[in-house]
Design a protein around this motif. Structure first.
Motif, PDB file in Angstrom:
ATOM      1  N   GLY A 176       0.823  -1.214   0.000  1.00 49.97           N
ATOM      2  CA  GLY A 176       0.000   0.000   0.000  1.00 49.97           C
ATOM      3  C   GLY A 176       0.850   1.254   0.000  1.00 49.97           C
ATOM      4  N   LYS A 177       1.897   1.248   0.807  1.00 48.10           N
ATOM      5  CA  LYS A 177       2.808   2.404   0.896  1.00 48.10           C
ATOM      6  C   LYS A 177       3.525   2.633  -0.434  1.00 48.10           C
ATOM      7  N   PHE A 178       3.885   1.553  -1.096  1.00 48.92           N
ATOM      8  CA  PHE A 178       4.522   1.660  -2.415  1.00 48.92           C
ATOM      9  C   PHE A 178       3.580   2.357  -3.397  1.00 48.92           C
ATOM     10  N   TYR A 179       2.329   1.883  -3.447  1.00 50.14           N
ATOM     11  CA  TYR A 179       1.352   2.509  -4.347  1.00 50.14           C
ATOM     12  C   TYR A 179       1.154   3.985  -3.990  1.00 50.14           C
ATOM     13  N   GLU A 180       1.062   4.259  -2.703  1.00 51.04           N
ATOM     14  CA  GLU A 180       0.859   5.635  -2.254  1.00 51.04           C
ATOM     15  C   GLU A 180       2.032   6.523  -2.667  1.00 51.04           C
ATOM     16  N   ASP A 181       3.257   6.032  -2.415  1.00 47.25           N
ATOM     17  CA  ASP A 181       4.452   6.825  -2.720  1.00 47.25           C
ATOM     18  C   ASP A 181       4.589   7.125  -4.211  1.00 47.25           C
ATOM     19  N   TYR A 182       4.103   6.200  -5.052  1.00 50.53           N
ATOM     20  CA  TYR A 182       4.250   6.383  -6.497  1.00 50.53           C
ATOM     21  C   TYR A 182       2.982   6.918  -7.163  1.00 50.53           C
ATOM     22  N   GLY A 183       2.032   7.366  -6.334  1.00 50.87           N
ATOM     23  CA  GLY A 183       0.871   8.056  -6.881  1.00 50.87           C
ATOM     24  C   GLY A 183      -0.258   7.189  -7.374  1.00 50.87           C
ATOM     25  N   TYR A 184      -0.221   5.893  -7.066  1.00 50.10           N
ATOM     26  CA  TYR A 184      -1.329   5.010  -7.444  1.00 50.10           C
ATOM     27  C   TYR A 184      -2.313   4.961  -6.267  1.00 50.10           C
ATOM     28  N   TYR A 185      -2.990   6.074  -6.067  1.00 49.51           N
ATOM     29  CA  TYR A 185      -3.759   6.256  -4.836  1.00 49.51           C
ATOM     30  C   TYR A 185      -4.970   5.323  -4.733  1.00 49.51           C
ATOM     31  N   TYR A 186      -5.601   5.031  -5.855  1.00 49.92           N
ATOM     32  CA  TYR A 186      -6.759   4.146  -5.791  1.00 49.92           C
ATOM     33  C   TYR A 186      -6.346   2.747  -5.330  1.00 49.92           C
ATOM     34  N   SER A 187      -5.278   2.207  -5.905  1.00 49.81           N
ATOM     35  CA  SER A 187      -4.775   0.886  -5.495  1.00 49.81           C
ATOM     36  C   SER A 187      -4.324   0.910  -4.037  1.00 49.81           C
ATOM     37  N   ALA A 188      -3.705   2.024  -3.629  1.00 48.29           N
ATOM     38  CA  ALA A 188      -3.267   2.163  -2.231  1.00 48.29           C
ATOM     39  C   ALA A 188      -4.472   2.116  -1.298  1.00 48.29           C
ATOM     40  N   SER A 189      -5.542   2.801  -1.678  1.00 49.41           N
ATOM     41  CA  SER A 189      -6.730   2.829  -0.813  1.00 49.41           C
ATOM     42  C   SER A 189      -7.304   1.430  -0.619  1.00 49.41           C
ATOM     43  N   LEU A 190      -7.286   0.619  -1.670  1.00 50.30           N
ATOM     44  CA  LEU A 190      -7.803  -0.754  -1.569  1.00 50.30           C
ATOM     45  C   LEU A 190      -6.958  -1.591  -0.609  1.00 50.30           C
ATOM     46  N   ARG A 191      -5.646  -1.422  -0.687  1.00 50.63           N
ATOM     47  CA  ARG A 191      -4.747  -2.160   0.216  1.00 50.63           C
ATOM     48  C   ARG A 191      -4.972  -1.761   1.662  1.00 50.63           C
ATOM     49  N   TYR A 192      -5.061  -0.468   1.913  1.00 49.25           N
ATOM     50  CA  TYR A 192      -5.249   0.012   3.290  1.00 49.25           C
ATOM     51  C   TYR A 192      -6.616  -0.410   3.840  1.00 49.25           C
ATOM     52  N   ARG A 193      -7.621  -0.403   2.988  1.00 48.29           N
ATOM     53  CA  ARG A 193      -8.948  -0.842   3.417  1.00 48.29           C
ATOM     54  C   ARG A 193      -8.912  -2.322   3.831  1.00 48.29           C
ATOM     55  N   ASP A 194      -8.266  -3.146   2.997  1.00 51.40           N
ATOM     56  CA  ASP A 194      -8.165  -4.580   3.306  1.00 51.40           C
ATOM     57  C   ASP A 194      -7.369  -4.817   4.584  1.00 51.40           C
ATOM     58  N   LEU A 195      -6.351  -3.997   4.802  1.00 52.25           N
ATOM     59  CA  LEU A 195      -5.567  -4.106   6.041  1.00 52.25           C
ATOM     60  C   LEU A 195      -6.447  -3.889   7.266  1.00 52.25           C
ATOM     61  N   LEU A 196      -7.281  -2.865   7.203  1.00 52.14           N
ATOM     62  CA  LEU A 196      -8.153  -2.550   8.342  1.00 52.14           C
ATOM     63  C   LEU A 196      -9.197  -3.646   8.574  1.00 52.14           C
ATOM     64  N   ILE A 197      -9.628  -4.282   7.495  1.00 51.68           N
ATOM     65  CA  ILE A 197     -10.634  -5.345   7.611  1.00 51.68           C
ATOM     66  C   ILE A 197     -10.013  -6.650   8.091  1.00 51.68           C
ATOM     67  N   ASN A 198      -8.877  -7.022   7.479  1.00 51.54           N
ATOM     68  CA  ASN A 198      -8.307  -8.355   7.720  1.00 51.54           C
ATOM     69  C   ASN A 198      -7.283  -8.421   8.846  1.00 51.54           C
ATOM     70  N   TYR A 199      -6.591  -7.305   9.125  1.00 51.08           N
ATOM     71  CA  TYR A 199      -5.522  -7.345  10.134  1.00 51.08           C
ATOM     72  C   TYR A 199      -5.621  -6.174  11.118  1.00 51.08           C
ATOM     73  N   PRO A 200      -6.793  -5.958  11.711  1.00 50.96           N
ATOM     74  CA  PRO A 200      -6.951  -4.795  12.602  1.00 50.96           C
ATOM     75  C   PRO A 200      -6.047  -4.836  13.829  1.00 50.96           C
ATOM     76  N   GLU A 201      -5.688  -6.044  14.271  1.00 48.70           N
ATOM     77  CA  GLU A 201      -4.865  -6.169  15.480  1.00 48.70           C
ATOM     78  C   GLU A 201      -3.369  -6.089  15.180  1.00 48.70           C
ATOM     79  N   GLN A 202      -3.017  -6.224  13.920  1.00 47.27           N
ATOM     80  CA  GLN A 202      -1.590  -6.278  13.565  1.00 47.27           C
ATOM     81  C   GLN A 202      -1.032  -4.950  13.051  1.00 47.27           C
ATOM     82  N   VAL A 203      -1.887  -3.928  12.972  1.00 45.50           N
ATOM     83  CA  VAL A 203      -1.421  -2.640  12.436  1.00 45.50           C
ATOM     84  C   VAL A 203      -1.798  -1.505  13.382  1.00 45.50           C
ATOM     85  N   SER A 204      -1.187  -0.349  13.138  1.00 46.33           N
ATOM     86  CA  SER A 204      -1.599   0.866  13.852  1.00 46.33           C
ATOM     87  C   SER A 204      -2.839   1.401  13.133  1.00 46.33           C
TER      88      SER A 204
END
Length: 304
Positions: A176-204
């Motif tokens: 997600g950070k890679f996509y964000e850093d290189y301006g692929y914001y839509y793909s980044a948003s999908l990754r971050y959304r999945d992180l919050l859904i699937n790994y809420p305890e493993q991330v900040s």
């Protein structure tokens, strides 16, 4: 003539006798080697000389027909554990998988499954690279816990499972950070959304939720870049209409123009819906985490 014939038969009988004698000696030698190699290998394993244990026991398996089923089973387990204990986890995986395939109901299979799970996790690379082996470790761990919920190894398997899920969360975050850093914001948003859904305890959650909203707000920036490219392609296509050779080529160019115009509309719609979603989620962010530095940055982005 008779004497010559008898001489030939005598010679043939002598050769056959020698061949059978050699075969008998060879077979006896193979049986002896099998026992010696088995004994030396198991002794080396007991003395924690794992390199020698693997060498001798793999040699013993070349004389499979001279070993008992119990000895073969013991050898395969000892080789797998020797690789594991000497930290050669790739080969450990191979032998543990083989052992479980051939002896799925063996009393040792519970321990072997735990060692296999741990080996897969130790073979898995860091979070920057492909996580195929991490997924394997997770699948095997879940299978183990379903089959042996009260196992003495259950706590250790849970620990491996937690490490594996954290590794996957880190991997998804980095993508997600890679996509964000290189301006692929839509793909980044999908990754971050999945992180919050699937790994809420493993991330900040405060950070990942911020990055999710930030990416949604910036989709319009990505959309402008894509639209610019499509518009340039449309202009080129329109110019080529004048030089079209026939009606068929002209129709093909017009279809291309129509497709590119559809893509522009798609990005307009995507930018609009992403921004609306980002603004809506900002309120939820504020309620959950307050007006922290991340929220203030989102406010700045929302005013752009």
């Amino acid at each position: 003539m008779k004497s010559d014939m008898l001489g030939r038969w005598f010679f043939i009988a002598l050769i056959l006798s020698l061949l059978f004698s050699c075969a008998k000696v060879t077979e006896e030698k193979r049986a002896k080697l099998a026992v010696e190699l088995y004994s030396e290998g198991m002794s080396a394993y007991g003395n924690r000389d794992y390199k020698k244990a693997v060498e001798k026991l793999k040699e013993a398996l070349k004389y499979l027909e001279n070993l008992t089923p119990a000895q073969i089973k013991e050898i395969k387990l000892a080789i797998g554990e020797s690789y594991y204990l000497s930290k050669d986890y790739v080969n450990a995986v191979v032998y543990f998988e083989d052992f479980l395939f051939n002896y799925p109901e063996a009393p040792e299979s519970e321990r072997v499954q735990y060692l296999l799970i741990d080996s897969y996790m130790k073979v898995a690379p860091d979070a920057y690279r492909d996580q195929t082996y991490t997924y394997k470790a997770i699948d095997k761990a879940k299978e183990f816990l379903n089959r042996y919920p009260n196992s003495a190894y259950a706590d250790r398997v849970l620990e491996v499972l937690e490490r594996a899920e954290k590794r996957l969360a880190d991997h998804e975050y980095l993508v997600g950070k890679f996509y964000e850093d290189y301006g692929y914001y839509y793909s980044a948003s999908l990754r971050y959304r999945d992180l919050l859904i699937n790994y809420p305890e493993q991330v900040s959650q405060a950070e990942v939720f911020y990055r999710y909203i930030k990416s949604l707000l910036l989709v319009e920036k990505q959309a402008e870049r894509r639209k610019k490219v499509y518009k340039e392609w449309i202009e080129e296509a329109k110019k080529s209409l004048n030089s079209a050779k026939d009606e068929e080529e002209k129709k093909a160019i017009q279809k291309r123009i129509a497709f590119l115009e559809e893509q522009i509309k798609r990005w307009d719609d995507m930018a609009k819906s992403s921004r609306e979603e980002g603004l809506r989620l900002m309120e939820k962010y504020k309620e959950t985490f307050g007006e922290n530095s991340y929220y203030k940055e989102l406010q700045r982005l929302a005013k752009r």
